[in-house]
Structure formats: C-alpha cells, structure tokens
Design a protein around this motif. Structure first.
Motif, PDB file in Angstrom:
ATOM      1  N   LEU A 168       0.822  -1.209   0.000  1.00  0.00           N
ATOM      2  CA  LEU A 168       0.000   0.000   0.000  1.00  0.00           C
ATOM      3  C   LEU A 168       0.857   1.261   0.000  1.00  0.00           C
ATOM      4  O   LEU A 168       0.522   2.266  -0.664  1.00  0.00           O
ATOM      5  N   LYS A 169       1.960   1.217   0.715  1.00  0.00           N
ATOM      6  CA  LYS A 169       2.879   2.366   0.751  1.00  0.00           C
ATOM      7  C   LYS A 169       3.473   2.606  -0.636  1.00  0.00           C
ATOM      8  O   LYS A 169       3.590   3.761  -1.081  1.00  0.00           O
ATOM      9  N   SER A 185       0.756   3.984  -3.006  1.00  0.00           N
ATOM     10  CA  SER A 185       0.323   5.366  -2.733  1.00  0.00           C
ATOM     11  C   SER A 185       1.412   6.383  -3.068  1.00  0.00           C
ATOM     12  O   SER A 185       1.191   7.576  -2.970  1.00  0.00           O
TER      13      SER A 185
END
Length: 70
Positions: free
Chosen positions: A62-63, A66
């Motif tokens: 997710l990091k 994003s």
C-alpha cells in the motif's frame, strides 16, 4: 451394582484385575497429550508470525502504491 452384570449365559460376571499395562498406557497418554499441546502452541506461533509478515507486506504494498516510496 456389579453383581447385577451377567454374561450371555446368565452366570455372574467374574471380577478381573486390570492389566498392569494400564499404568504404562496412562503414562503414554499423558506424554502424548503434552506433545499435542506443544505442537498446537507451535502451530499458533507460526500462524502469528505468518500473519504478521503478511500484514507488513500489505502495508509495504500500500505504501508503494500510494507513492510513499520515493
């Protein structure tokens, strides 16, 4: 109550002593119970580690998605 138990021919059942090996079977059962407890505890610890690593991997994905990894 024990004298009411009869065999198929109607004769009273004879009282017999349990075999001596029952003690050894009880010891084996106790030790197997302990081994099963240890295996189940180890299995829970492994699942905890696997789930923790999967959670960290999801956070890193997710990091990265994003745009935080620049």
């Amino acid at each position: 109550m024990d004298n009411k138990i009869v065999d198929m021919h109607g004769n009273p059942r004879q009282q017999t002593q349990p075999p001596v090996s029952d003690f050894w079977f009880a010891q084996v059962d106790v030790r197997l119970g302990r081994i099963e407890f240890m295996v189940s505890r180890l299995e829970r610890q492994i699942w905890l580690i696997v789930c923790g690593c999967a959670g960290l991997l999801i956070f890193e994905i997710l990091k990265a998605l994003s745009g935080g990894a620049q």
